[in-house]
Design an enzyme around this catalytic site. Sequence first.
Site, PDB file in Angstrom:
ATOM      1  N   HIS A   1       0.863  -1.181   0.000  1.00 30.05           N
ATOM      2  CA  HIS A   1       0.000   0.000   0.000  1.00 30.05           C
ATOM      3  C   HIS A   1       0.901   1.232   0.000  1.00 30.05           C
ATOM      4  O   HIS A   1       1.529   1.545   1.021  1.00 30.05           O
ATOM      5  CB  HIS A   1      -0.920  -0.006   1.219  1.00 30.05           C
ATOM      6  CG  HIS A   1      -1.841  -1.183   1.243  1.00 30.05           C
ATOM      7  ND1 HIS A   1      -2.309  -1.738   2.419  1.00 30.05           N
ATOM      8  CD2 HIS A   1      -2.374  -1.924   0.241  1.00 30.05           C
ATOM      9  CE1 HIS A   1      -3.102  -2.763   2.126  1.00 30.05           C
ATOM     10  NE2 HIS A   1      -3.149  -2.885   0.809  1.00 30.05           N
TER      11      HIS A   1
ATOM     12  N   GLU B   1       1.390   4.057   2.737  1.00 29.98           N
ATOM     13  CA  GLU B   1       1.927   3.667   4.052  1.00 29.98           C
ATOM     14  C   GLU B   1       3.440   3.844   4.027  1.00 29.98           C
ATOM     15  O   GLU B   1       4.220   2.893   4.096  1.00 29.98           O
ATOM     16  CB  GLU B   1       1.484   2.245   4.371  1.00 29.98           C
ATOM     17  CG  GLU B   1      -0.033   2.150   4.491  1.00 29.98           C
ATOM     18  CD  GLU B   1      -0.588   0.736   4.431  1.00 29.98           C
ATOM     19  OE1 GLU B   1       0.207  -0.234   4.507  1.00 29.98           O
ATOM     20  OE2 GLU B   1      -1.816   0.589   4.282  1.00 29.98           O
TER      21      GLU B   1
ATOM     22  N   HIS C   1       3.510  -2.744   6.884  1.00 29.22           N
ATOM     23  CA  HIS C   1       2.382  -1.879   6.536  1.00 29.22           C
ATOM     24  C   HIS C   1       2.227  -0.739   7.543  1.00 29.22           C
ATOM     25  O   HIS C   1       2.975  -0.631   8.522  1.00 29.22           O
ATOM     26  CB  HIS C   1       1.085  -2.690   6.540  1.00 29.22           C
ATOM     27  CG  HIS C   1       0.914  -3.584   5.355  1.00 29.22           C
ATOM     28  ND1 HIS C   1       0.078  -3.280   4.303  1.00 29.22           N
ATOM     29  CD2 HIS C   1       1.465  -4.785   5.059  1.00 29.22           C
ATOM     30  CE1 HIS C   1       0.119  -4.250   3.405  1.00 29.22           C
ATOM     31  NE2 HIS C   1       0.964  -5.179   3.844  1.00 29.22           N
TER      32      HIS C   1
ATOM     33  N   GLU D   1       2.028  -3.792  11.409  1.00 30.83           N
ATOM     34  CA  GLU D   1       1.280  -2.556  11.218  1.00 30.83           C
ATOM     35  C   GLU D   1       1.868  -1.469  12.118  1.00 30.83           C
ATOM     36  O   GLU D   1       2.095  -1.689  13.309  1.00 30.83           O
ATOM     37  CB  GLU D   1      -0.199  -2.752  11.560  1.00 30.83           C
ATOM     38  CG  GLU D   1      -0.921  -3.773  10.692  1.00 30.83           C
ATOM     39  CD  GLU D   1      -1.265  -3.254   9.309  1.00 30.83           C
ATOM     40  OE1 GLU D   1      -1.027  -2.051   9.041  1.00 30.83           O
ATOM     41  OE2 GLU D   1      -1.774  -4.051   8.487  1.00 30.83           O
TER      42      GLU D   1
END
Length: 388
Positions: free
Chosen positions: A177, A180, A270, A346
């Site tokens: 992504h 990010e 991420h 994350e």
Amino acid sequence: MTIRINSSFDSGNIEVIDASDASSIQLKIRKDSNSDLLQWFYFSVAGVKGKTCRITLVNAAETSYPKGWEGYDVATSIDRQFWYRTPADYDGKQLSWTVEAQSDLIWFAYFAPYTMDRHLDFVAAAATAEGVRYESLGVTHQGRSIDYLQVSGLQSEAANEPHNSKRKQLWVIARQHPGESMAEWWMEGWLDRLLDQDDARSRELRSLADIHIVPNMNPDGTFLGNLRTNALGVNLNREWQSPSIEKSPEVFHVRQRMEQTGIDLSLDVHGDEGLPYNFIAGTEGIADWNDEREAELVAFKREWAAVNPDFQYTNGYPRTPGGQANLAICSSNLAQSFGCLAMTLEMPFKDTLDTPRPFSGWSPERSMRLGASFVDMAHMALTGQLTR
């Protein structure tokens, strides 16, 4: 001087609604290419020195993760080198912030950008290091290289030797992504330490494993200023079960190389828009999950929190019930396909709730240090220390 808003550069994203008055600059986040997803922004404001600027993103409530604006402060810079946070207000409809402009040129972003230009410098420098082999695995729809680095031992294991099945195989990828950007800051910190010849733990890790790194899985999306998609509007982290050259060449080429090497440990890096924590999303929902894999994952998370207190394991995504994993998602697919410990890291766009630093929030520097600490974690995992 006329106020100028600009995003016509690498990773830029904004649309101007009204910039006639510094006290009421009205802007709009542009959608991802060929997609309705939106949240990433990056732009400059010029001609405002000495003025009080009130900047509003008028479509904040229409973004993909509107709750992400709650408790969020804007990444700000006057030199694009050092980024700090400007407090922002979200009223449920719009995101606004005020700055007393001390410079003729100010930059704002959802998170400190990691542009394709910086990425190219990063890869070029790494490719010259001892024990590193660079390869372009393929190209994207817009013709950008899918950059791949293989890192092996400094002396006894030359990077261009044939694949050695006795060595462990570690895969680390980031930025499926593109918005990010903290993921590639993390990559820079991870690789800087991994290539440090004076770091004993890094030397040990390189001696026992072939390390495969894709620093940026989505170069088109990065350059275009997208949040989650490639140039065709495809979310790469939903392509791992059946990637194709037509839709997702980025995943297709990387997945092919993974099949050639095998995987003993993988990490997909991420960022999360809403949660103010660093955490691991595991693969508990795969059909092959068992008590042994559970114990390894739990130990990994606990040890990382001990190694770097910016990481925590109390908060994160809800656990996926057994047998209900989405195998189109990278980590679940790799865990099921290769029988390995595969995880998704994350990091927050906001600050960390448990270890806050309000002036900088979660930052490039903290991302890099978390990346550097993964050297210790990968070594522990690959040497079986987690479950001893």
